[in-house]
Design a protein around this motif. Structure first.
Motif, PDB file in Angstrom:
ATOM      1  N   MET A 141       0.944  -1.189   0.259  1.00 42.63           N
ATOM      2  CA  MET A 141      -0.096  -0.018  -0.218  1.00 42.63           C
ATOM      3  C   MET A 141       1.202   0.999   0.186  1.00 42.63           C
ATOM      4  O   MET A 141       0.274   2.306  -0.749  1.00 42.63           O
ATOM      5  N   SER A 142       2.232   1.225   0.558  1.00 42.72           N
ATOM      6  CA  SER A 142       3.132   2.588   0.349  1.00 42.72           C
ATOM      7  C   SER A 142       3.214   3.090  -0.874  1.00 42.72           C
ATOM      8  O   SER A 142       3.066   3.900  -1.257  1.00 42.72           O
ATOM      9  N   GLN A 143       3.207   1.531  -1.559  1.00 42.37           N
ATOM     10  CA  GLN A 143       3.482   2.439  -3.286  1.00 42.37           C
ATOM     11  C   GLN A 143       2.439   3.146  -4.111  1.00 42.37           C
ATOM     12  O   GLN A 143       2.943   4.399  -3.950  1.00 42.37           O
ATOM     13  N   THR A 144       1.535   2.513  -3.657  1.00 35.19           N
ATOM     14  CA  THR A 144       0.013   3.602  -3.395  1.00 35.19           C
ATOM     15  C   THR A 144       0.664   4.582  -2.801  1.00 35.19           C
ATOM     16  O   THR A 144      -0.499   5.992  -3.816  1.00 35.19           O
ATOM     17  N   LEU A 145       0.107   5.664  -1.829  1.00 35.26           N
ATOM     18  CA  LEU A 145       0.243   6.263  -1.532  1.00 35.26           C
ATOM     19  C   LEU A 145       1.291   7.582  -1.874  1.00 35.26           C
ATOM     20  O   LEU A 145       1.102   8.583  -1.494  1.00 35.26           O
ATOM     21  N   MET A 146       2.401   6.813  -1.676  1.00 31.87           N
ATOM     22  CA  MET A 146       3.116   7.292  -2.825  1.00 31.87           C
ATOM     23  C   MET A 146       3.214   7.810  -3.874  1.00 31.87           C
ATOM     24  O   MET A 146       3.283   9.023  -3.998  1.00 31.87           O
ATOM     25  N   ARG A 147       2.634   7.185  -4.552  1.00 31.08           N
ATOM     26  CA  ARG A 147       2.204   7.816  -6.192  1.00 31.08           C
ATOM     27  C   ARG A 147       1.123   8.720  -5.828  1.00 31.08           C
ATOM     28  O   ARG A 147       0.945   9.383  -6.969  1.00 31.08           O
ATOM     29  N   TRP A 148      -0.027   8.664  -5.102  1.00 30.26           N
ATOM     30  CA  TRP A 148      -1.241   9.715  -4.783  1.00 30.26           C
ATOM     31  C   TRP A 148      -0.131  10.301  -4.235  1.00 30.26           C
ATOM     32  O   TRP A 148      -1.026  11.728  -4.894  1.00 30.26           O
ATOM     33  N   ASP A 149       0.693  10.650  -3.309  1.00 30.17           N
ATOM     34  CA  ASP A 149       1.175  12.021  -3.157  1.00 30.17           C
ATOM     35  C   ASP A 149       1.994  12.939  -4.389  1.00 30.17           C
ATOM     36  O   ASP A 149       2.040  14.067  -4.042  1.00 30.17           O
TER      37      ASP A 149
END
Length: 131
Positions: free
Chosen positions: A1-9
């Motif tokens: 999920m951290s990859q998702t949050l990084m991309r969203w950021d």
């Protein structure tokens, strides 16, 4: 999920595999929008719904659509990647032609309610000659 949050950021689409925490029913755009309207009209809780230029994806609890047999829609295969915009990108706003109709929240759409709403939307479209 951290990859998702990084991309969203970074205001980018994230790649999220289906079938891990939820299943996905994919339908064409016009029927998808009508299905969401039918769900809301019926008073059903509507969980996350994505759309892009080709289709609408409705997130449902794992296993709740295993018996899906409606023409014109399919259950997305486990592991198939969805391109997901940040939760704040809600229609009519888009990110690379992707948007949420209903952003992620605490609930998922009930599989049986979705089935019934999809059938109602399909019947309505057949009656008025819409494809």
């Amino acid at each position: 999920m951290s990859q998702t949050l990084m991309r969203w950021d970074q205001a980018q689409l994230a790649e999220v595999p289906a079938g891990k925490g939820w299943d996905v029913v994919r339908m064409d755009r016009s029927r998808g929008w009508r299905t969401v309207t039918a769900l809301k009209t019926a008073g059903a809780e509507v969980g996350p719904v994505l759309h892009n230029s080709d289709h609408v994806d409705v997130l449902v609890p794992l296993g709740s659509v295993a018996e899906w047999d409606q023409d014109g829609a399919r259950v997305v295969a486990e592991g198939e990647v969805l391109l997901v915009p940040p939760p704040a990108v809600v229609a009519p706003h888009t990110l690379l032609a992707h948007s949420w109709i209903v952003p992620p929240g605490a609930t998922l759409t009930d599989g049986m309610a979705l089935y019934e709403a999809y059938a109602a939307a399909s019947a309505s479209m057949a009656m008025d000659g819409t494809r």
